[in-house]
Motif scaffolding. Structure first.
Motif, PDB file in Angstrom:
ATOM      1  N   ARG A  24       0.829  -1.204   0.000  1.00  0.00           N
ATOM      2  CA  ARG A  24       0.000   0.000   0.000  1.00  0.00           C
ATOM      3  C   ARG A  24       0.863   1.253   0.000  1.00  0.00           C
ATOM      4  O   ARG A  24       1.883   1.327   0.685  1.00  0.00           O
ATOM      5  CB  ARG A  24      -0.904  -0.001   1.225  1.00  0.00           C
ATOM      6  N   THR A  25       0.434   2.244  -0.745  1.00  0.00           N
ATOM      7  CA  THR A  25       1.095   3.544  -0.740  1.00  0.00           C
ATOM      8  C   THR A  25       0.066   4.607  -0.376  1.00  0.00           C
ATOM      9  O   THR A  25      -1.142   4.395  -0.524  1.00  0.00           O
ATOM     10  CB  THR A  25       1.713   3.875  -2.115  1.00  0.00           C
ATOM     11  N   HIS A  26       0.544   5.742   0.113  1.00  0.00           N
ATOM     12  CA  HIS A  26      -0.335   6.845   0.487  1.00  0.00           C
ATOM     13  C   HIS A  26       0.116   8.098  -0.250  1.00  0.00           C
ATOM     14  O   HIS A  26       1.312   8.440  -0.228  1.00  0.00           O
ATOM     15  CB  HIS A  26      -0.276   7.090   1.994  1.00  0.00           C
ATOM     16  N   SER A  27      -0.828   8.792  -0.856  1.00  0.00           N
ATOM     17  CA  SER A  27      -0.514  10.056  -1.515  1.00  0.00           C
ATOM     18  C   SER A  27      -0.268  11.128  -0.452  1.00  0.00           C
ATOM     19  O   SER A  27      -0.629  10.959   0.722  1.00  0.00           O
ATOM     20  CB  SER A  27      -1.674  10.481  -2.420  1.00  0.00           C
ATOM     21  N   ASP A  28       0.312  12.238  -0.876  1.00  0.00           N
ATOM     22  CA  ASP A  28       0.529  13.352   0.059  1.00  0.00           C
ATOM     23  C   ASP A  28      -0.804  13.830   0.645  1.00  0.00           C
ATOM     24  O   ASP A  28      -0.882  14.163   1.825  1.00  0.00           O
ATOM     25  CB  ASP A  28       1.231  14.517  -0.642  1.00  0.00           C
ATOM     26  N   GLY A  29      -1.848  13.827  -0.180  1.00  0.00           N
ATOM     27  CA  GLY A  29      -3.164  14.242   0.301  1.00  0.00           C
ATOM     28  C   GLY A  29      -3.709  13.313   1.369  1.00  0.00           C
ATOM     29  O   GLY A  29      -4.298  13.766   2.352  1.00  0.00           O
ATOM     30  N   GLN A  30      -3.509  12.015   1.188  1.00  0.00           N
ATOM     31  CA  GLN A  30      -3.968  11.054   2.187  1.00  0.00           C
ATOM     32  C   GLN A  30      -3.213  11.233   3.497  1.00  0.00           C
ATOM     33  O   GLN A  30      -3.810  11.179   4.575  1.00  0.00           O
ATOM     34  CB  GLN A  30      -3.786   9.627   1.678  1.00  0.00           C
ATOM     35  N   LYS A  32      -1.873  13.951   4.607  1.00  0.00           N
ATOM     36  CA  LYS A  32      -2.380  15.182   5.231  1.00  0.00           C
ATOM     37  C   LYS A  32      -3.727  14.934   5.920  1.00  0.00           C
ATOM     38  O   LYS A  32      -3.989  15.460   6.998  1.00  0.00           O
ATOM     39  CB  LYS A  32      -2.485  16.295   4.201  1.00  0.00           C
ATOM     40  N   GLY A  60       0.811   4.696   6.844  1.00  0.00           N
ATOM     41  CA  GLY A  60       0.268   6.038   6.650  1.00  0.00           C
ATOM     42  C   GLY A  60       0.265   6.842   7.930  1.00  0.00           C
ATOM     43  O   GLY A  60       0.546   8.048   7.930  1.00  0.00           O
TER      44      GLY A  60
END
Length: 69
Positions: A24-30, A32, A60
């Motif tokens: 799993r990866t998390h975007s910068d928005g996630q 935040k 995350g």
């Protein structure tokens, strides 16, 4: 092997390491959004780690904790 007991422990995020095989990866928005949730509600869901400090669940939340300082 499942330990006979579990414990909650507060540790500095610098002692934790991510699991290299985490899919799993998390975007910068996630990240935040997670950070904002932690800031508003506190730690309602801890980061789960094994005995060596490798994250089992909560990559995350670790990123959010680092962002929050």
């Amino acid at each position: 092997m499942i330990p006979e007991s579990y414990a909650l422990e507060r540790v500095d995020v610098s002692v934790l390491s991510g699991f290299a095989g985490n899919p799993r990866t998390h975007s910068d928005g996630q990240v935040k959004q997670i950070a904002a949730s932690i800031a508003e509600f506190g730690w309602t869901n801890p980061i789960l780690v094994d005995a060596t400090g490798t994250i089992i669940a909560g990559h995350g939340r670790l990123a959010a904790a680092k962002e929050l300082g």
